[in-house]
Write an enzyme that holds these catalytic residues in place. Structure first.
Site, PDB file in Angstrom:
ATOM      1  N   GLY A 149      41.848  36.362  46.265  1.00 35.74           N
ATOM      2  CA  GLY A 149      42.245  37.691  45.802  1.00 35.74           C
ATOM      3  C   GLY A 149      43.662  37.747  45.292  1.00 35.74           C
ATOM      4  NE  ARG A 150      43.705  38.589  39.713  1.00 38.06           N
ATOM      5  CZ  ARG A 150      43.533  37.721  38.703  1.00 38.06           C
ATOM      6  NH1 ARG A 150      44.424  36.779  38.505  1.00 38.06           N
ATOM      7  NH2 ARG A 150      42.493  37.798  37.898  1.00 38.06           N
TER       8      ARG A 150
ATOM      9  CG  HIS B 143      39.681  31.828  28.862  1.00 37.79           C
ATOM     10  ND1 HIS B 143      40.955  31.324  28.831  1.00 37.79           N
ATOM     11  CD2 HIS B 143      39.590  32.443  30.071  1.00 37.79           C
ATOM     12  CE1 HIS B 143      41.594  31.620  29.940  1.00 37.79           C
ATOM     13  NE2 HIS B 143      40.777  32.307  30.715  1.00 37.79           N
TER      14      HIS B 143
ATOM     15  CE1 TYR C  54      44.471  30.702  32.340  1.00 36.02           C
ATOM     16  CE2 TYR C  54      44.212  28.464  33.158  1.00 36.02           C
ATOM     17  CZ  TYR C  54      43.736  29.752  33.031  1.00 36.02           C
ATOM     18  OH  TYR C  54      42.541  30.102  33.609  1.00 36.02           O
TER      19      TYR C  54
ATOM     20  CB  SER D 168      41.254  35.047  41.889  1.00 37.88           C
ATOM     21  OG  SER D 168      42.160  34.883  40.838  1.00 37.88           O
ATOM     22  N   PRO D 169      39.792  32.917  44.611  1.00 39.88           N
ATOM     23  CG  PRO D 169      39.631  30.811  45.625  1.00 39.88           C
ATOM     24  CD  PRO D 169      40.021  31.480  44.340  1.00 39.88           C
TER      25      PRO D 169
ATOM     26  CG  PHE E  45      45.125  41.414  49.291  1.00 41.40           C
ATOM     27  CD1 PHE E  45      46.102  42.330  49.637  1.00 41.40           C
ATOM     28  CD2 PHE E  45      43.872  41.524  49.896  1.00 41.40           C
ATOM     29  CE1 PHE E  45      45.841  43.340  50.555  1.00 41.40           C
ATOM     30  CE2 PHE E  45      43.599  42.522  50.818  1.00 41.40           C
ATOM     31  CZ  PHE E  45      44.586  43.432  51.153  1.00 41.40           C
ATOM     32  CG  LEU E  46      41.388  38.127  50.143  1.00 43.66           C
ATOM     33  CD1 LEU E  46      40.157  37.475  49.555  1.00 43.66           C
ATOM     34  CD2 LEU E  46      41.004  39.243  51.103  1.00 43.66           C
TER      35      LEU E  46
END
Length: 338
Positions: free
Chosen positions: A208-209, A126, A55, A205-206, A211-212
């Site tokens: 969805g990045r 990773h 990162y 990403s729970p 989106f959700l």
């Protein structure tokens, strides 16, 4: 929801992924913003903080490590090696996957310096490097435990066979992979395998990045450095189709008396007591919203509705472009190659 176990550690059901502060979404946080977010997370009771050598090519560890150091005895600190930045002859930093023992040792020791700590609580591979037997990579990581540099081991984005082989070499405490309503590869085998083996499933990403969460604009224009610009399901045609899922999801959220983000987190946590949600954010209000997801109770009927609404065939576009998909040892990809 009650605390959840990751190896020897007890953590809250919702952790904090620190990647967003430095990497991937095009808007890195300032030092002031990062400090405020981390302190807010600590004040809210977050126990698990997750970073990686990749990162920001090390800058994320250098940012969060010193800020968390005064609180080191009350948190679980996770980082990752085996995928890091390497500077080429042209001076440009590039992502390289390398699971050779010598590289993993160097990655870990570099991370310890950047984090300003003597030991990393949870150290992940990773990405599995297919050039190196998983037994060799995990074997070297286990030696880091023997030397007191690491307390527990994890893997990221591996399938069932690789997970079982690794766990037979040395006990694996956690598997970290993407898992959300619209990324359901976990249900092809790894979710059940982790439950059987007593391994925590850390779902990154729970939402969805984002989106959700329903907070992305309908016609998204990605800033430079935002990895979603290259992801198939965020391409204009696919994205427009996927947006149609949010209205019925909002109707379910209203019945559950929660926001879309809270609903997305709650759904993930209802998939098993061994599941920990790992959202990331740069905003304190979003942090608190994510944490509230652990308080949302979903009955069987609501869970079934969400499962049907976000059935894999209802999602348009893969989560990664082909080049990136080839770098993850997921069951879906393995099945596609058969």
């Amino acid at each position: 929801m009650s605390e959840r176990s990751i190896g020897p550690f007890q953590v809250g059901p919702v952790a904090l992924g620190c990647m967003n502060l430095s990497h991937a979404y095009g808007h890195p946080a300032t030092e002031t913003q990062a400090r405020a977010l981390l302190h807010a997370a600590l004040d809210a009771g977050v126990r698990l903080f997750d970073t990686a050598a990749l990162y920001g090519f090390g800058t994320n560890e250098s940012l969060v490590g010193p800020m968390l150091k005064p609180h080191r005895n009350r948190i679980t600190l996770a980082s990752k090696g085996g995928m890091a930045g390497v500077r080429g002859d042209d001076g440009v930093m590039r992502r390289v996957i390398d699971g050779h023992p010598k590289t993993l040792r160097r990655n870990c020791e570099d991370s310890l310096v950047r984090l300003g700590t003597d030991v990393i609580d949870l150290y992940y591979l990773h990405r599995w490097d297919p050039r190196v037997p998983i037994e060799e990579s995990v074997g070297e990581m286990s030696r880091l435990i023997e030397e007191g540099k690491v307390r527990a081991l994890g893997l990221s984005e591996v399938g069932v066979d690789t997970l079982r082989r690794a766990h037979a070499t040395y006990p694996i405490a956690a598997l970290q992979s993407e898992y959300s309503l619209w990324s359901r590869n976990a249900e092809l085998g790894t979710l059940q395998a982790t439950r059987e083996l007593g391994i925590a499933y850390v779902a990154f990403s729970p939402m969805g990045r984002a989106f959700l969460s329903g907070k992305l604009p309908a016609g998204t224009s990605w800033v430079p450095g935002d990895i979603r610009a290259g992801m198939p399901r965020f391409q204009p045609e696919a994205y427009a189709k996927n947006l149609r899922l949010l209205a019925p999801m909002q109707a379910i959220a209203q019945r559950a008396d929660c926001s879309l983000a809270e609903l997305a987190i709650a759904w993930v946590l209802h998939q098993g007591e061994h599941v920990v949600a790992l959202p990331g954010t740069t905003r304190i209000d979003h942090l608190h919203e994510n944490l509230r997801g652990a308080q949302v109770a979903l009955d069987a009927a609501l869970l079934a509705e969400l499962d049907a609404l976000f059935a894999p065939e209802a999602i348009t576009g893969d989560r990664y472009a082909l080049a990136s998909q080839r770098e993850v040892d997921t069951e879906k990809y393995a099945f596609e190659q058969c």
